[in-house]
Scaffold this active site. Structure first.
Site, PDB file in Angstrom:
ATOM      1  N   LYS A  25       0.802  -1.202   0.011  1.00 25.54           N
ATOM      2  CA  LYS A  25      -0.038   0.038  -0.034  1.00 25.54           C
ATOM      3  C   LYS A  25       0.898   1.320  -0.153  1.00 25.54           C
ATOM      4  CE  LYS A  25      -3.505  -0.116   2.807  1.00 25.54           C
ATOM      5  NZ  LYS A  25      -4.819   0.171   2.272  1.00 25.54           N
ATOM      6  N   ARG A  93      -3.534   2.521   8.631  1.00 26.70           N
ATOM      7  CA  ARG A  93      -3.650   1.025   8.018  1.00 26.70           C
ATOM      8  C   ARG A  93      -2.374   0.415   7.760  1.00 26.70           C
ATOM      9  NH1 ARG A  93      -6.908   4.778   4.211  1.00 26.70           N
ATOM     10  NH2 ARG A  93      -9.034   3.649   4.036  1.00 26.70           N
ATOM     11  N   GLY A 102      -7.727  -9.028   5.448  1.00 25.73           N
ATOM     12  CA  GLY A 102      -8.597  -9.367   6.777  1.00 25.73           C
ATOM     13  C   GLY A 102      -7.387  -9.476   8.090  1.00 25.73           C
ATOM     14  N   MET A 104      -5.766  -7.040   9.443  1.00 24.77           N
ATOM     15  CA  MET A 104      -6.091  -6.183  10.610  1.00 24.77           C
ATOM     16  C   MET A 104      -7.054  -5.192   9.999  1.00 24.77           C
ATOM     17  SD  MET A 104      -3.747  -3.175  12.357  1.00 24.77           S
ATOM     18  CE  MET A 104      -4.781  -2.008  11.497  1.00 24.77           C
ATOM     19  N   ARG A 342      -3.174  -1.188  -6.405  1.00 28.08           N
ATOM     20  CA  ARG A 342      -2.477  -2.448  -6.099  1.00 28.08           C
ATOM     21  C   ARG A 342      -2.729  -3.380  -7.623  1.00 28.08           C
ATOM     22  NH1 ARG A 342      -5.987  -5.065  -1.372  1.00 28.08           N
ATOM     23  NH2 ARG A 342      -7.912  -4.502  -2.182  1.00 28.08           N
ATOM     24  N   HIS A 465      -8.881 -42.535  -5.736  1.00 29.59           N
ATOM     25  CA  HIS A 465      -8.974 -42.987  -7.145  1.00 29.59           C
ATOM     26  C   HIS A 465      -9.837 -42.159  -7.944  1.00 29.59           C
ATOM     27  CE1 HIS A 465     -11.397 -45.464 -10.124  1.00 29.59           C
ATOM     28  NE2 HIS A 465     -10.169 -46.149 -10.184  1.00 29.59           N
ATOM     29  N   SER A 789      11.353 -43.687 -13.640  1.00 25.89           N
ATOM     30  CA  SER A 789      10.216 -42.686 -13.571  1.00 25.89           C
ATOM     31  C   SER A 789       9.689 -42.909 -12.378  1.00 25.89           C
ATOM     32  CB  SER A 789       9.131 -43.412 -14.547  1.00 25.89           C
ATOM     33  OG  SER A 789       8.258 -42.351 -14.575  1.00 25.89           O
ATOM     34  N   GLY A 791       7.461 -42.957  -9.337  1.00 27.78           N
ATOM     35  CA  GLY A 791       6.113 -42.937  -8.970  1.00 27.78           C
ATOM     36  C   GLY A 791       5.950 -42.195  -7.519  1.00 27.78           C
ATOM     37  N   CYS A 856       5.956 -39.740 -12.934  1.00 30.23           N
ATOM     38  CA  CYS A 856       4.870 -39.950 -13.615  1.00 30.23           C
ATOM     39  C   CYS A 856       3.510 -39.939 -12.481  1.00 30.23           C
ATOM     40  CB  CYS A 856       4.492 -41.407 -14.447  1.00 30.23           C
ATOM     41  SG  CYS A 856       4.909 -42.801 -13.342  1.00 30.23           S
ATOM     42  N   TYR A 876      11.735 -35.080 -17.584  1.00 36.80           N
ATOM     43  CA  TYR A 876      10.612 -34.810 -18.011  1.00 36.80           C
ATOM     44  C   TYR A 876       9.564 -34.914 -16.712  1.00 36.80           C
ATOM     45  CZ  TYR A 876       9.688 -39.804 -18.540  1.00 36.80           C
ATOM     46  OH  TYR A 876       9.767 -41.224 -17.850  1.00 36.80           O
TER      47      TYR A 876
HETATM   48  C1  PEP Z   1       2.893 -43.878  -8.519  1.00 34.79           C
HETATM   49  O1  PEP Z   1       2.754 -44.553  -7.619  1.00 34.79           O
HETATM   50  O2  PEP Z   1       3.178 -42.525  -8.245  1.00 34.79           O
HETATM   51  C2  PEP Z   1       2.301 -44.158  -9.985  1.00 34.79           C
HETATM   52  C3  PEP Z   1       2.377 -43.398 -10.928  1.00 34.79           C
HETATM   53  O3  PEP Z   1       1.523 -45.375 -10.087  1.00 34.79           O
HETATM   54  P1  PEP Z   1      -0.008 -45.723  -9.482  1.00 34.79           P
HETATM   55  O4  PEP Z   1      -0.669 -44.385  -9.125  1.00 34.79           O
HETATM   56  O5  PEP Z   1      -0.772 -46.302 -10.637  1.00 34.79           O
HETATM   57  O6  PEP Z   1       0.467 -46.586  -8.148  1.00 34.79           O
END
Ligand code: PEP
Ligand code: MG
Length: 907
Positions: A25, A93, A102, A104, A342, A465, A789, A791, A856, A876
């Site tokens: 401000k 202020r 919020g 003050m 702002r 899920h 990868s 998980g 992934c 990636y």
């Molecule tokens: C993971 O475990 O991050 C993964 C991609 O496999 P899933 O979610 O199918 O167990």
């Protein structure tokens, strides 16, 4: 060092010092003053004084500076603080570096004492003066003296009841005099002394209270949630009061230099004549438009001079701040004053449109445009949306059933279906779209989820899920709406006294988590109409064009690759449309659930010998091969990572008696046999049980069938002139021996298929890293491995020891109590799970220079996690197709943040 900075009459000592010292401000007021914009004079106390105050450092020097600044303020305003003839009143202020709404309350009308009140009354009327005094005593009593606001509210409400009026504007001067007297009595009773009548004492009290407010619980929690450092502190702004409630030539209002909801370059705002700022916020009266609309009520029509001046201000601030500004103004006796500027909050639509247009206007460069848009905001541009008016009306009419977690973006209205089967049946009955409502979903519900336009669950979290699958499908989804109960047997959904029976309409907002009874109109997004449905031409789609443009800029800046998690040729097509550079995870088990396949899968599971299993697997093989052919064709030369079977087998068997009977009949075995198998496969902790590569080790025929299907598909596509690029991925590896064994199985099958088909079969073999042991043993596992990868869903589950499927029962409490800052399944735990990622990447690459490393898990689509993966040097990230644009964008911002050496990415 100077700590107090004056501004007024075109001169601002703090101009150019920025938010770090002056707070948002204060910096805005200084810049506006320097630009020659009319701003009531005042001074700003440096944010560092807040820390000194908290540490008890002597503030003598600051006091002296403040005295001098106050003198200057009096000169600029032409009034004196505490002067009975012509008193100066001020506002006090807070103003931190980044706004903390919020935190003050503001204190207005400070300097009003028994000696100055008569002057105000003489100048502006007794009622006006007494109303100012009332507001001042209430605010000061609440903020500085810590007297609960309700006590003052009670006095006002009692008075209104006594006088039988609805609004305080209807109270007379006499009434207000009594209210003030009673308010002052409360102060006396609560503090044991009179309300402070010395203006300087009032001022120091207010400044101290602002500093103290930095450390109140509310502010601390807010900072934690928004990752605002504790030592930033707040500045304090003391400024001469101007009154928008001085009669019909006075007003107060807000204005945006561009439309904050669409981004259109048009001046937009509202005002109230004869009112103070808080009246606009409180929504007591309906505000009027700024621009002439023929009603004769606009600012342009009623106060043309102030409106013209405001237009001049608009140009000045946009040019100076190079961003859309949110302005607060007051008109006092026809003269315009700016009280705040702002950067304005904006929707995703507006953010993208303004960023691209400002580049065209030469206001900002492409880097800045990318930095201006939050990755998550892009999601808004893809999702169908509710008509805002209709939703607000439904909520106002008491139809809000409850609120859950906003798991899948967009808005969906449809008829309630309580089982997947009903959802499929209802979706085909011509009666309109369907929302699947379940306590939680399981793989068996996939068909129903597909058939539904939206999914609502009353249990589960952001990686349940339902949430994962819905995001993958780009479907609207609300999960964990705990206030709502679903009764399959009773056939309805309830919350409080509201009931929706199966077939009734319900609406879910995946952006806010709201669940509303009844139907609300939705609209499909423009981007989808152009890119996917091809029902709209790009030249007629400005939102789409802005979206494409900003993503092209992002792509030029990012280093991380972005792939998609896609299980079907359709998903693959969507992924490519959204710019995926490959598939990072194809979960083959999803292919098993389709209607005509599940029976063969069940036959395989029920078989008593490897031979019997092979026979059943032979039926599945051509179907899997066809899927892979379809996916390879969609993906061209892009890499496609196919994961071999991962879930425990019991997930494929029916549970309910009727389904068991039906399966038994179809497979021509006894129901007892099916039941027996279900019993045998039952596990206490299936997530830690017989799944992933453990299945491949004990039932090699399953993996053999799958890799055969992959390689036969490769051969077929190669024969057709294609260049598929498959990557076989082994899940849930914990030891190097598991990986070695299954790699040999894969290599041998590749040789066999190549020999059988006479075609070369190009492929790579890699593993998921989702067990902490695998992360630690990465150096050994990587030797013969083409890629890792991560998980991170399972890696988070196993690092914390929190079950992905059950954590929703305690995670909210953990977050509320501050044990966790956020859900680690939604945003990567960078210091714990993240360290395993870093270790595994380093050890893996040390052992194998060519190792490709990706992610992934769900975190592959989370912007903050993506920044971590960028910094950790991964190759990636892979996420659901609809999040690919978000990931591309987040990757670019991570690269930009890194480039800005020493700069902070949170500003
Ligand atoms: C993971 O475990 O991050 C993964 C991609 O496999 P899933 O979610 O199918 O167990
Ligand atoms: Mg996993």
């Amino acid at each position: 060092m100077k700590k107090v900075f004056s501004f007024g009459n075109g001169v601002a000592e703090g101009a150019g010092l920025g938010k770090e010292k002056l707070g948002g401000k204060g910096a805005g007021l200084a810049e506006m003053t320097a630009l020659g914009i009319p701003v009531p004079p005042g001074f700003t106390i440096d944010t560092s004084v807040c820390n000194d105050y908290a540490r008890g450092v002597s503030l003598d020097g600051v006091h002296a500076e403040m005295d001098a600044a106050l003198e200057r303020l009096e000169e600029d305003a032409g009034r004196k603080f505490g002067d009975p003839a012509n008193p100066l009143l001020v506002s006090v202020r807070s103003g931190a570096r980044s706004s903390m709404p919020g935190m003050m309350d503001t204190i207005l009308n400070l300097g009003l004492t028994s000696r100055t009140l008569p002057a105000l009354a003489a100048g502006s009327g007794e009622r006006f003066a007494l109303d100012c005094r009332r507001r001042f005593v209430e605010m000061y009593g609440d903020v500085v003296l810590r007297i609960p606001r309700e006590e003052f509210n009670r006095v006002l409400n009692d008075k209104k009841a006594e006088r039988k009026v609805a609004s305080d504007t209807e109270l007379t001067a006499e009434d207000l005099k009594d209210v003030v007297r009673r308010d002052e009595e409360i102060v006396r009773r609560r503090t044991g002394r009179d309300f402070p009548d010395d203006p300087k004492e009032q001022l120091w009290g207010a400044i101290g209270a602002v500093f103290k407010s930095w450390d109140n619980e509310r502010a601390k929690t807010y900072r934690k949630l928004h990752r605002i450092p504790e030592d930033w502190g707040t500045a304090v702004n003391v400024q001469a009061m101007v009154f928008g409630n001085r009669g019909d030539t006075s007003a107060t209002g807000v204005a945006f230099t561009r439309d904050p909801s669409t981004g259109e370059k048009r001046f937009y705002g509202e005002f109230l004549p004869n009112a103070q700022g808080e009246d606009v916020v409180a929504g007591i009266r309906t505000p009027r438009p700024l621009n002439a609309d023929g009603s004769g009520r606009s600012l342009e029509e009623t106060m043309p001079q102030a409106h013209a001046e405001l237009l001049r201000v608009r140009d000045l601030v946009e040019k100076s701040f190079k961003d859309m500004q949110d302005l607060e103004f007051t008109v006092e006796d026809a003269k315009l004053y700016l009280l705040q500027t702002r950067n304005g909050k904006r929707t995703g639509f507006a953010a993208v449109r303004m960023a691209t247009e400002m580049v065209e206007e030469g206001l900002i460069d492409e880097d800045e445009a990318v930095a201006r848009v939050e990755p998550e905001q892009l999601i808004q541009l893809l999702a169908p949306v509710f008509d805002t008016k209709e939703k607000a009306e439904a909520v106002r009419a008491g139809k809000l059933l409850g609120k859950g977690l906003p798991a899948g973006p967009g808005a969906a209205s449809g008829r309630v279906a309580l089982t997947a089967k009903r959802a499929v049946a209802m979706a085909g009955d011509g009666g309109g779209p369907v929302v699947l409502v379940r306590e939680e979903t399981s793989p068996e519900d996939i068909a129903g989820m597909h058939a539904a336009v939206g999914i609502l669950t009353t249990r589960g979290g952001m990686t349940s899920h339902a949430a994962v699958v819905a995001r993958g499908m780009g479907k609207t989804c609300v999960v964990g709406a705990g206030d709502i109960s679903v009764e399959e047997e009773r056939g309805d959904v309830r919350a409080r006294d509201l009931v929706a029976r199966e077939g009734d309409w319900i609406s879910i907002d995946g952006t806010t988590g709201e669940v509303v009874l009844g139907k609300i109109l939705t609209r499909p997004s423009e981007v989808l109409q152009v890119a996917l449905e091809k029902s709209l031409a790009p030249e007629n789609a400005p939102v789409y064009r802005a979206f494409e443009k900003i993503l092209t800029w992002a792509d030029k800046r990012r280093r991380l690759g972005v792939r998609a998690n896609a299980d079907t040729p359709t998903d693959a097509r969507v992924a490519v449309v959204f710019g995926a550079q490959g598939i990072g995870l194809c979960r083959t088990e999803h292919m098993f659930f389709e209607e005509h396949r599940i029976l063969a899968v069940r036959e395989m599971i029920l078989a008593d010998s490897a031979e019997g299993r092979r026979k059943a697997l032979e039926k599945i093989l051509p179907m899997q091969r066809e899927d892979f052919v379809g996916i390879f064709r969609e993906m061209g030369e892009r890499p496609v990572t196919i994961r071999l079977l991962d879930p425990p087998l019991h997930e494929f068997l029916p549970n309910e008696d009727s389904a068991i009977e039906k399966t038994a009949k179809e497979l021509k075995v006894t129901a007892e046999k099916v039941r027996e198998r279900v019993r045998q496969l039952h596990e206490m902790n299936p997530m830690l049980g017989h799944r992933g590569c453990r299945l491949g080790v004990t039932h090699p025929e399953i993996y053999e069938m799958q890799v055969r299907a992959i390689f036969e598909a490769v051969a077929e596509v190669v024969r057709g002139g294609g260049k598929p690029n498959p990557e076989v991925m082994i899940p849930l590896v914990g030891t190097e021996q598991e990986f070695e064994r299954l790699k040999i199985l894969t290599d041998e099958m590749a040789k066999t298929v190549s020999k059988e088909t006479g075609q070369p079969v190009p492929y790579k073999v890699g593993t998921m890293i989702e067990i902490p042991r695998a992360a630690l043993r990465a150096g050994t596992i990587a030797k013969n491995c083409d890629f890792f990868s991560f998980g991170t869903n399972d890696l988070t589950q196993m690092t914390y020891g929190y079950s992905r499927d059950d954590a929703a029962s305690f995670l909210p409490a953990y977050i509320e109590k501050g044990i966790l800052l956020e859900d680690p399944f939604a945003s990567l735990d960078q210091v714990g799970v993240g360290e395993l990622v870093t270790i595994a990447t380093r050890r893996g690459r040390e052992a194998n220079k060519g190792l490709k490393v990706g992610v992934c898990g769900e975190h592959g689509g989370d912007p903050r996690s993506i920044e971590f993966f960028h910094n950790a040097g991964l190759d990636y990230v892979s996420c659901s197709p609809y999040r690919v644009p978000v990931a591309r964008f987040a990757a670019a911002r991570a690269a930009l943040a890194e480039k800005k050496v020493g700069g902070s990415s949170t500003a």
